[in-house]
Design a protein around this motif. Structure first.
Motif, short mmCIF file in Angstrom:
data_model
loop_
_atom_site.label_atom_id
_atom_site.label_comp_id
_atom_site.label_asym_id
_atom_site.label_seq_id
_atom_site.Cartn_x
_atom_site.Cartn_y
_atom_site.Cartn_z
N LYS A 28 0.85 -1.19 0.00
CA LYS A 28 0.00 0.00 0.00
C LYS A 28 0.89 1.24 0.00
O LYS A 28 1.90 1.29 0.68
CB LYS A 28 -0.89 -0.01 1.25
CG LYS A 28 -1.75 1.22 1.40
CD LYS A 28 -2.57 1.16 2.68
CE LYS A 28 -3.38 2.44 2.85
NZ LYS A 28 -4.22 2.39 4.03
N GLY A 29 0.48 2.22 -0.81
CA GLY A 29 1.20 3.48 -0.86
C GLY A 29 2.32 3.55 -1.88
O GLY A 29 2.88 4.61 -2.11
N VAL A 30 2.64 2.42 -2.51
CA VAL A 30 3.70 2.41 -3.52
C VAL A 30 3.24 3.20 -4.75
O VAL A 30 2.12 3.03 -5.21
CB VAL A 30 4.05 0.94 -3.92
CG1 VAL A 30 4.91 0.89 -5.17
CG2 VAL A 30 4.73 0.23 -2.77
N PRO A 31 4.10 4.09 -5.28
CA PRO A 31 3.73 4.83 -6.49
C PRO A 31 3.88 3.95 -7.73
O PRO A 31 4.85 3.21 -7.87
CB PRO A 31 4.73 5.99 -6.51
CG PRO A 31 5.90 5.52 -5.74
CD PRO A 31 5.38 4.53 -4.73
N ALA A 32 2.90 4.02 -8.63
CA ALA A 32 2.90 3.21 -9.85
C ALA A 32 2.40 4.05 -11.02
O ALA A 32 1.60 4.97 -10.85
CB ALA A 32 1.99 1.99 -9.67
N TYR A 33 2.88 3.70 -12.21
CA TYR A 33 2.39 4.28 -13.47
C TYR A 33 1.72 3.16 -14.26
O TYR A 33 2.30 2.09 -14.42
CB TYR A 33 3.54 4.82 -14.32
CG TYR A 33 4.24 6.02 -13.77
CD1 TYR A 33 3.79 7.29 -14.08
CD2 TYR A 33 5.37 5.88 -12.98
CE1 TYR A 33 4.45 8.41 -13.58
CE2 TYR A 33 6.03 6.99 -12.48
CZ TYR A 33 5.56 8.25 -12.78
OH TYR A 33 6.21 9.35 -12.30
N ILE A 34 0.52 3.37 -14.75
CA ILE A 34 -0.13 2.39 -15.62
C ILE A 34 0.41 2.59 -17.03
O ILE A 34 0.35 3.69 -17.56
CB ILE A 34 -1.66 2.55 -15.62
CG1 ILE A 34 -2.23 2.31 -14.23
CG2 ILE A 34 -2.29 1.59 -16.62
CD1 ILE A 34 -3.73 2.56 -14.12
N THR A 35 0.94 1.52 -17.62
CA THR A 35 1.44 1.60 -19.00
C THR A 35 0.48 0.93 -19.98
O THR A 35 0.53 1.21 -21.17
CB THR A 35 2.83 0.96 -19.14
OG1 THR A 35 2.74 -0.43 -18.79
CG2 THR A 35 3.84 1.66 -18.25
N GLN A 36 -0.35 0.01 -19.49
CA GLN A 36 -1.31 -0.67 -20.35
C GLN A 36 -2.50 -1.09 -19.51
O GLN A 36 -2.33 -1.65 -18.43
CB GLN A 36 -0.65 -1.89 -21.01
CG GLN A 36 -1.56 -2.68 -21.92
CD GLN A 36 -0.79 -3.74 -22.69
OE1 GLN A 36 -0.04 -3.42 -23.59
NE2 GLN A 36 -0.97 -5.00 -22.33
N SER A 37 -3.70 -0.81 -20.01
CA SER A 37 -4.92 -1.25 -19.32
C SER A 37 -5.86 -1.79 -20.38
O SER A 37 -6.69 -1.08 -20.91
CB SER A 37 -5.56 -0.10 -18.54
OG SER A 37 -5.88 0.97 -19.40
N LEU A 38 -5.66 -3.07 -20.69
CA LEU A 38 -6.44 -3.72 -21.75
C LEU A 38 -7.00 -5.04 -21.25
O LEU A 38 -6.31 -5.79 -20.56
CB LEU A 38 -5.55 -3.97 -22.98
CG LEU A 38 -4.97 -2.73 -23.64
CD1 LEU A 38 -3.87 -3.12 -24.62
CD2 LEU A 38 -6.07 -1.96 -24.35
N GLY A 39 -8.24 -5.31 -21.61
CA GLY A 39 -8.85 -6.59 -21.27
C GLY A 39 -9.09 -6.79 -19.79
O GLY A 39 -9.32 -7.90 -19.34
N GLY A 40 -9.04 -5.72 -19.03
CA GLY A 40 -9.33 -5.82 -17.60
C GLY A 40 -8.11 -5.98 -16.73
O GLY A 40 -8.22 -5.87 -15.51
N SER A 41 -6.94 -6.23 -17.30
CA SER A 41 -5.73 -6.29 -16.48
C SER A 41 -4.91 -5.04 -16.73
O SER A 41 -5.11 -4.32 -17.71
CB SER A 41 -4.93 -7.56 -16.79
OG SER A 41 -4.46 -7.54 -18.12
#
Length: 190
Positions: A28-41
């Protein structure tokens, strides 16, 4: 959602390391960048490493899980309708490193639906079994078992499908020529 913005995980979440496929927990609290959001994952980058977060854990990113075609479709009344539902579901399974679904990548070699027979009367029921043969872009892909599981789980979401068997095969070897024209275009190969 802007994929360049930092998202702080709202809870601990189990993820798969890409491309190894090993499971780890991001805190919890870890910073993340979304690079792909396809098909629900979701493919995220944390500290320069790529991880896959499953649809059921979308809340850790502050998102709602995506619906698939099976979530809104009614039960197929014939094999042709079922085959269309199978294809639509397969088109929601993505390699976490490539923004193209497995069907258009040419990784699904065959899919066959057959009615399940009643164990007492041996007569066909209106429920189905699906057998899939698929491959991977590379035999050593650590995400292979995860993608195989994704295919099975997505197909089990189809109303009236009670059994799914997904077999990984290596013959014929996958090649870029197996991709659909849409996939080639999307990846800049045309």
């Amino acid at each position: 959602m802007n994929h360049n913005e930092i998202i702080y995980l709202s809870r601990d979440v189990e993820v798969s390391i890409i491309p190894a496929g090993d499971k780890v927990t991001l805190a919890k609290g870890v910073p993340a960048y979304i690079t792909q959001s396809l098909g629900g994952s979701y493919t995220v980058v944390v500290n320069g490493n790529m991880f896959r977060i499953e649809s059921e854990d979308a809340d850790a990113l502050g998102l709602e899980p995506e619906k698939t075609p099976a979530d809104t479709a009614s039960k197929a009344t014939n094999k042709e309708e079922l085959d269309q539902q199978i294809l639509k579901q397969l088109q929601t399974v993505y390699d976490p490193e490539i923004p193209v679904n497995l069907a258009d990548l040419g990784l699904i070699y065959s899919r066959e639906a057959s009615p399940i027979c009643d164990k007492e009367t041996f007569k066909p029921t209106d429920n189905w079994r699906i057998d899939v043969k698929m491959t991977l872009t590379a035999p050593g892909c650590g995400m292979g078992p995860k993608l195989q599981e994704d295919v099975k789980n997505k197909l089990l979401c189809i109303k009236g499908v009670d059994e799914v068997e997904v077999e990984l095969v290596w013959d014929p070897p996958w090649g870029r020529e197996m991709m659909s024209d849409e996939a080639k275009l999307q990846l800049g190969m045309m």
